[in-house]
Design an enzyme around this catalytic site. Sequence first.
Site, PDB file in Angstrom:
ATOM      1  NE  ARG A  18      -1.632  -1.824   2.808  1.00 20.14           N
ATOM      2  CZ  ARG A  18      -1.955  -3.635   2.470  1.00 20.14           C
ATOM      3  NH1 ARG A  18      -3.421  -3.584   2.378  1.00 20.14           N
ATOM      4  NH2 ARG A  18      -1.787  -4.062   2.935  1.00 20.14           N
ATOM      5  CB  THR A  19       3.752   2.866   2.109  1.00 20.85           C
ATOM      6  OG1 THR A  19       2.497   2.051   3.962  1.00 20.85           O
ATOM      7  CG2 THR A  19       3.687   4.077   3.271  1.00 20.85           C
ATOM      8  CE  LYS A  63      25.694  -5.441  -6.979  1.00 20.30           C
ATOM      9  NZ  LYS A  63      26.298  -4.417  -8.452  1.00 20.30           N
ATOM     10  NE  ARG A  83       6.981   0.505   4.849  1.00 14.51           N
ATOM     11  CZ  ARG A  83       6.375   0.337   4.665  1.00 14.51           C
ATOM     12  NH1 ARG A  83       5.766  -0.689   4.697  1.00 14.51           N
ATOM     13  NH2 ARG A  83       5.278   0.939   5.068  1.00 14.51           N
ATOM     14  CG  HIS A 100       3.288   4.493   8.090  1.00 13.24           C
ATOM     15  ND1 HIS A 100       3.546   4.957   7.827  1.00 13.24           N
ATOM     16  CD2 HIS A 100       2.970   2.816   8.209  1.00 13.24           C
ATOM     17  CE1 HIS A 100       3.469   4.306   6.648  1.00 13.24           C
ATOM     18  NE2 HIS A 100       3.056   2.845   6.485  1.00 13.24           N
TER      19      HIS A 100
HETATM   20  C1  NCD Z   1       2.420  -1.325   7.817  1.00 13.01           C
HETATM   21  C2  NCD Z   1       2.976  -0.860   8.680  1.00 13.01           C
HETATM   22  O1  NCD Z   1       4.136  -1.271   7.731  1.00 13.01           O
HETATM   23  O2  NCD Z   1       3.773  -0.586   8.916  1.00 13.01           O
HETATM   24  N1  NCD Z   1       1.217  -1.157   7.253  1.00 13.01           N
HETATM   25  C3  NCD Z   1       1.379   0.240   6.045  1.00 13.01           C
HETATM   26  O3  NCD Z   1       1.981   0.501   6.098  1.00 13.01           O
HETATM   27  N2  NCD Z   1      -0.030  -0.183   5.643  1.00 13.01           N
HETATM   28  C4  NCD Z   1       1.367  -2.083   8.816  1.00 13.01           C
HETATM   29  C5  NCD Z   1       2.153  -3.534   9.084  1.00 13.01           C
HETATM   30  O4  NCD Z   1       3.068  -3.765   8.668  1.00 13.01           O
HETATM   31  O5  NCD Z   1       1.325  -4.004  10.025  1.00 13.01           O
END
Ligand code: NCD
Length: 335
Positions: free
Chosen positions: A74-75, A102, A124, A152
């Site tokens: 999703r993100t 690497k 991320r 997040h």
């Molecule tokens: C979350 C995350 O990656 O922190 N997911 C997301 O971004 N929608 C929650 C999760 O991984 O459980």
Amino acid sequence: MTSPAPTHSDRYPAGSAAFPHRDLVGIAGLAPHEILFLLDEAEQWVELNRAAHKRADRLAGLTIINAFFENSTRTLLSFEIAGKRLGADVVNMHAAQSSVKKGETLIDTAMTLNAMRADAIVIRHASSGAVRLIADKVDCPVLNAGDGQHEHPTQGLLDALTIRHAFDLGKGAFFNGLTVTICGDILHSRVARSNIHCLTTLGADVRVCAPPALMPAEVEQLKVTPFHDFDAALQGADVVMMLRLQQERMQGQFIASPREYRHLYGLTPGRLAKAKPGAFVMHPGPMNRGVEIDSNVADLPGRSLITGQVEMGVAVRMACLEVLTRSQRGVEGWS
Ligand code: NCD
């Protein structure tokens, strides 16, 4: 239930003072009007995303790099769609195919992205604090797409925007009078942290519920009410936000068994009935159906906001990208 919605003009300082930050690393420390500003900016993008022609060329000529060192569906997708709908060139770097494998250090990777003159970098990373580290080394705005169990921020914002729409609160509205229960693996959840900061700053009553082993010690410092008993945490809740067990961040055994966990902390139709009548259900995804949430709750029409959260995610990320690149683009009124 909520305070009257103030207008834009009496709420925000002019120009860049409305959001005087180069980066978005966390929600902690943001002022209420800064959060509301981003949410209000997102409203125009909700509309655009619902239109047949979903393109606004505000970021034409800009390059956005999505550097994802951890898995995401999703993100990553929604940051990519957000950048493209704003007309930017969007490039995705997947750590699995990059020089990280690497042995390149995080700082070297950051310096490489910087040398390519990205106009914004979305990161991320599995380590809490990694995004701040990179932000301090590069020359462009950095957006945190999730760092370890720290924050997040765009998830916190998209969840707030989802709640605003579900309760028809409108622009500028605070969340006073709303009770939100967040249940699950609070200890390892960056989603929980960003939501706690976002929702409490907007005035909501936030409850967190987890088995003792999955409740962070720092909960005392957060403005929330902790529960171990899910039924008690649900009483009077307007919104129930469920979280996945983050097995990938667990070393050792935190729960007796998925079966027992479901029994105590799973959101079943019977459990949901203990919340306020008509209470909404949220989950950031990915869901483990049959563990923290049952399918007939996750898919409950009119009550489950889960697909709505995904929709709001694109709009919120468009708002964040557009606002954070304003000073670079020399947008009027911004320094
Ligand atoms: C979350 C995350 O990656 O922190 N997911 C997301 O971004 N929608 C929650 C999760 O991984 O459980």
